[in-house]
Scaffold this motif. Structure first.
Motif, PDB file in Angstrom:
ATOM      1  N   PHE A 129      -3.050   0.498  -3.547  1.00  0.00           N
ATOM      2  CA  PHE A 129      -3.113   1.192  -2.261  1.00  0.00           C
ATOM      3  C   PHE A 129      -4.546   1.476  -1.836  1.00  0.00           C
ATOM      4  CE2 PHE A 129       1.174   1.093  -2.794  1.00  0.00           C
ATOM      5  CZ  PHE A 129       1.544   1.684  -3.993  1.00  0.00           C
ATOM      6  N   SER A 208      -2.532 -12.621  -3.870  1.00  0.00           N
ATOM      7  CA  SER A 208      -1.222 -12.074  -4.186  1.00  0.00           C
ATOM      8  C   SER A 208      -0.684 -12.751  -5.438  1.00  0.00           C
ATOM      9  CB  SER A 208      -0.253 -12.284  -3.027  1.00  0.00           C
ATOM     10  OG  SER A 208       0.109 -13.631  -2.931  1.00  0.00           O
ATOM     11  N   SER A 240      -0.002  -7.668  -3.573  1.00  0.00           N
ATOM     12  CA  SER A 240      -1.031  -8.381  -2.837  1.00  0.00           C
ATOM     13  C   SER A 240      -2.191  -7.450  -2.559  1.00  0.00           C
ATOM     14  CB  SER A 240      -0.473  -8.952  -1.534  1.00  0.00           C
ATOM     15  OG  SER A 240      -0.291  -7.922  -0.610  1.00  0.00           O
ATOM     16  N   SER A 290      -0.991  -3.940  -1.734  1.00  0.00           N
ATOM     17  CA  SER A 290       0.391  -3.699  -1.348  1.00  0.00           C
ATOM     18  C   SER A 290       1.304  -4.081  -2.495  1.00  0.00           C
ATOM     19  CB  SER A 290       0.766  -4.537  -0.134  1.00  0.00           C
ATOM     20  OG  SER A 290      -0.225  -4.434   0.845  1.00  0.00           O
ATOM     21  N   ALA A 291       2.282  -3.252  -2.706  1.00  0.00           N
ATOM     22  CA  ALA A 291       3.260  -3.540  -3.746  1.00  0.00           C
ATOM     23  C   ALA A 291       4.614  -3.104  -3.227  1.00  0.00           C
ATOM     24  CB  ALA A 291       2.895  -2.788  -5.018  1.00  0.00           C
ATOM     25  N   PRO A 292       5.660  -3.622  -3.812  1.00  0.00           N
ATOM     26  CA  PRO A 292       6.987  -3.238  -3.325  1.00  0.00           C
ATOM     27  C   PRO A 292       7.223  -1.736  -3.505  1.00  0.00           C
ATOM     28  CG  PRO A 292       7.118  -4.970  -4.975  1.00  0.00           C
ATOM     29  CD  PRO A 292       5.710  -4.515  -4.940  1.00  0.00           C
ATOM     30  N   PRO A 293       8.018  -1.144  -2.647  1.00  0.00           N
ATOM     31  CA  PRO A 293       8.315   0.276  -2.789  1.00  0.00           C
ATOM     32  C   PRO A 293       9.089   0.525  -4.079  1.00  0.00           C
ATOM     33  CG  PRO A 293       9.701  -0.735  -1.108  1.00  0.00           C
ATOM     34  CD  PRO A 293       8.714  -1.763  -1.531  1.00  0.00           C
TER      35      PRO A 293
ATOM     36  N   MET B   1      -0.440   5.917   2.439  1.00  0.00           N
ATOM     37  CA  MET B   1      -0.370   4.809   1.504  1.00  0.00           C
ATOM     38  C   MET B   1       0.303   3.609   2.173  1.00  0.00           C
ATOM     39  SD  MET B   1       2.161   5.516  -1.673  1.00  0.00           S
ATOM     40  CE  MET B   1       3.784   4.850  -1.806  1.00  0.00           C
ATOM     41  N   THR B   2      -0.232   2.467   1.862  1.00  0.00           N
ATOM     42  CA  THR B   2       0.239   1.251   2.521  1.00  0.00           C
ATOM     43  C   THR B   2       1.189   0.505   1.598  1.00  0.00           C
ATOM     44  OG1 THR B   2      -2.117   1.096   2.888  1.00  0.00           O
ATOM     45  CG2 THR B   2      -0.721  -0.480   4.055  1.00  0.00           C
ATOM     46  N   VAL B   3       2.416   0.421   1.948  1.00  0.00           N
ATOM     47  CA  VAL B   3       3.343  -0.355   1.127  1.00  0.00           C
ATOM     48  C   VAL B   3       3.959  -1.438   2.001  1.00  0.00           C
ATOM     49  CG1 VAL B   3       5.452  -0.333  -0.215  1.00  0.00           C
ATOM     50  CG2 VAL B   3       3.845   1.552  -0.396  1.00  0.00           C
ATOM     51  N   ARG B   4       3.769  -2.636   1.613  1.00  0.00           N
ATOM     52  CA  ARG B   4       4.329  -3.736   2.386  1.00  0.00           C
ATOM     53  C   ARG B   4       4.881  -4.784   1.441  1.00  0.00           C
ATOM     54  NH1 ARG B   4      -0.516  -5.700   5.307  1.00  0.00           N
ATOM     55  NH2 ARG B   4      -1.474  -4.258   3.864  1.00  0.00           N
ATOM     56  N   THR B   5       5.933  -5.412   1.870  1.00  0.00           N
ATOM     57  CA  THR B   5       6.381  -6.570   1.113  1.00  0.00           C
ATOM     58  C   THR B   5       6.202  -7.767   2.034  1.00  0.00           C
ATOM     59  OG1 THR B   5       8.568  -5.922   1.806  1.00  0.00           O
ATOM     60  CG2 THR B   5       8.006  -5.506  -0.466  1.00  0.00           C
ATOM     61  N   GLU B   6       5.587  -8.769   1.493  1.00  0.00           N
ATOM     62  CA  GLU B   6       5.302  -9.919   2.344  1.00  0.00           C
ATOM     63  C   GLU B   6       5.774 -11.194   1.681  1.00  0.00           C
ATOM     64  OE1 GLU B   6       1.395 -10.116   4.256  1.00  0.00           O
ATOM     65  OE2 GLU B   6       1.140  -8.095   3.529  1.00  0.00           O
ATOM     66  N   PHE B   8       4.876 -14.610   0.574  1.00  0.00           N
ATOM     67  CA  PHE B   8       3.778 -15.535   0.353  1.00  0.00           C
ATOM     68  C   PHE B   8       4.293 -16.842  -0.229  1.00  0.00           C
ATOM     69  CE2 PHE B   8       1.540 -11.498   0.304  1.00  0.00           C
ATOM     70  CZ  PHE B   8       0.575 -11.780   1.242  1.00  0.00           C
TER      71      PHE B   8
END
Lengths: 393, 184
Positions: A129, A208, A240, A290-293, B1-6, B8
């Protein structure tokens, strides 16, 4: 005019078209010389074709069906060691050397030489983060698993499908305005510095990878830390990291490697390493990871501290007062370096001093202001560092 | 906090709009790329490995210029195959090939026939090795069924010159082949 050899060959192969073919045909009808040439060419071509036909795949040597081959290719793409190696080389050479400087990880102090493993581990686990603050953890080199320093080990720690995307090119800049324009944020530079100013812009980078928990656990086993527990839902998680475009300003006697990158490290094999009289200011908008919740960040963070040599109790204690989602952890050795909080640029920064006996002192001042991470490094104890920061504009 | 699923899963190089589809290229050219390489290396497993390598390179590091990707494919394929031909241990290749053919009794019931065929292949490859590299690649591509235009694209030659170059290459090949026959 007679046909040339190429025209004759093309005619035989049906590779003359339209008027060319028509002309050849009518010429051959009336020219015995060219017909003879045609026959000779045909005989030779036929002979070669017959010999080369022996090389054709026999029934038992046929290719896989495209569908089956595509599956195998996918396997190769996701298990491609060659690419992983070159990508890792990339990470730990140019790009991440810069990133590390920018992040203020102890590289410039030369401490990373003592802890290649810290660098490696930190790169994997650090700062899930956005980086908003810095915290220093002092570690005892003796407790650090030696094997972590090996790149093979670290390579195996990551998964196979590491992907890196560089969004631009590494390039120099002639002025503050140009650097700001290229990097996409307002670059601040000190005034009145000694020596020539050199500016470099590093492109934004996105990396990533997917975590393979079995692999990580195997690694932890190999370094004798089976006791470190990682959350099960880490497995298969795609992490990522986005490193925005960063800018390095160099002043004084700075050395460069072939890629044009400032050489921050001295030769570790040299008994009396030369310290270039080089002052460096690096700035980069906070990187994000960024990581999965649903990941248990605290436990991952504690595992990281344990890998650095803490007991699980110590790690829990340290972790209690820390916001893992916003904090960059800088490991420094317990001996040979000291750190203190200082007031800088209107915020609180961290000044780390290296004071090993056989090294000239070096300092690293790191602070974060308005979403930009700044790292100032140079020779000495840092007594002048805050003065330099005051001239920033 | 930045949480993203992307996602790739698609390689960035192939994610742009308007580029020729990787899947289409793969399905269209896989078998022929394999066959080109097989002619040069003579071993199905090795040929498959190199053919996968060609497409893997295309996937991971596609050329900047996106037109003429099939020319690029055959250029890389002949380069890899030709290098393997040059690097290959002749004896090993020959014995492996003869042995494999003899084992495959369904295909060639007679071990003597298998041996003879392996010898024949070996001689053709030795002759190809002695040609200049461009001619060897030219012959293999043409005799794998590529048109003049395709051969020209793969080797970076003018389409109009292919006939002449082929005629010369065939002449050289015959000379080499016959000289080798004289040796044995």
């Amino acid at each position: 005019m007679h046909l040339n050899q190429g025209q004759i060959h093309a005619y035989l192969d049906g590779e003359l078209h339209g008027a060319d073919e028509e002309n050849a045909r009518s010429h051959l009808a009336g020219c015995a010389q060219c017909r003879a040439e045609l026959e000779a060419t045909q005989a030779l071509a036929g002979s070669t074709a017959a010999r080369l036909a022996a090389l054709s795949p026999l029934p038992g040597e046929q290719p896989l069906s495209p569908g089956a081959a595509r599956v195998r290719l996918q396997d190769k793409i996701s298990h491609s060691p060659q690419e992983a190696t070159s990508m890792l080389n990339k990470i730990f050479s140019r790009q991440y050397r810069f990133a590390w400087i920018a992040l203020g990880v102890v590289l410039i102090l030369g401490l990373s030489l003592a802890f290649p493993g810290v660098r490696a581990v930190a790169n994997t686990f650090l700062g899930l983060f956005r980086v908003e603050q810095v915290s220093v953890v002092s570690v005892n080199p003796g407790n650090l698993p030696e094997q972590l320093g090996s790149s093979n080990m670290f390579q195996s720690m990551l998964t196979d499908d590491l992907q890196i995307e560089e969004l631009g090119d590494f390039e120099g800049a002639a002025s503050n305005a140009e650097a700001s324009d290229k990097a996409g944020f307002t670059v601040r530079l000190p005034r009145g510095m000694n020596g020539e100013e050199q500016l470099f812009v590093q492109p934004a980078t996105r990396m990533s990878f997917k975590i393979d928990l079995a692999r990580v656990n195997t690694l932890l086993g190999e370094i004798g830390r089976q006791d470190i527990q990682l959350p099960a839902n880490l497995d298969g998680a795609t992490v990522s990291m986005e490193m925005p475009s960063s800018v390095a300003a160099l002043y004084g006697d700075c050395q460069f490697d072939e890629g044009g990158m400032p050489v921050a490290e001295h030769d570790p094999t040299s008994p009396n390493p030369r310290r270039p009289d080089c002052t460096t200011l690096l700035q980069v908008p906070s990187p994000t990871i960024s990581a999965p919740p649903g990941l248990d960040i605290v436990r991952i963070g504690e595992a990281f501290l344990q890998v650095l040599g803490m007991s699980s109790e110590e790690a829990a204690q340290f972790s209690r007062n820390l916001d893992w989602t916003t904090t960059l952890i800088i490991p420094i050795p317990r001996y040979g370096a000291s750190y203190e909080e200082v007031s800088v640029d209107g915020v609180t920064g961290t000044l780390i001093r290296q004071s090993l006996e056989d090294h000239a002192p070096q300092y690293l001042l790191i602070w974060i202001k308005d979403g930009i991470v700044y790292a100032l490094t140079g020779p000495g104890t840092g007594s002048n560092a805050q003065n330099i920061v005051r001239t920033l504009q | 906090m930045t949480v993203r699923t992307e996602d790739f899963s698609r390689h960035p190089s192939w994610a742009e709009e308007g580029t020729e589809s990787f899947e289409a290229l793969f399905h269209q050219h896989w078998s022929r790329v394999y066959a080109v390489i097989f002619r040069l290396v003579g071993d199905p497993a090795a040929a498959e490995g190199l053919a996968l390598e060609v497409f893997w390179r295309l996937y991971e590091r596609p050329p900047k210029k996106r037109d003429g990707l099939s020319g690029w494919l055959y250029r890389v394929a002949t380069n890899l195959g030709y290098n393997a031909l040059r690097a290959g241990e002749r004896r090993e290749r020959y014995e492996g090939e003869a042995g494999r053919m003899a084992l495959d009794s369904q295909r060639i019931p007679d071990p003597a026939e298998a041996l003879e065929r392996a010898e024949q292949r070996e001689q053709v490859r030795r002759a190809l090795e002695q040609l200049n590299p461009r001619d060897a690649k030219l012959l293999v591509l043409r005799h794998s069924g590529l048109t003049y235009a395709e051969v020209a694209a793969a080797l970076g030659l003018a389409p109009g010159s292919i006939g002449t170059l082929l005629a010369r290459a065939e002449k050289d090949f015959e000379d080499c082949y016959r000289a080798l026959q004289g040796e044995t």
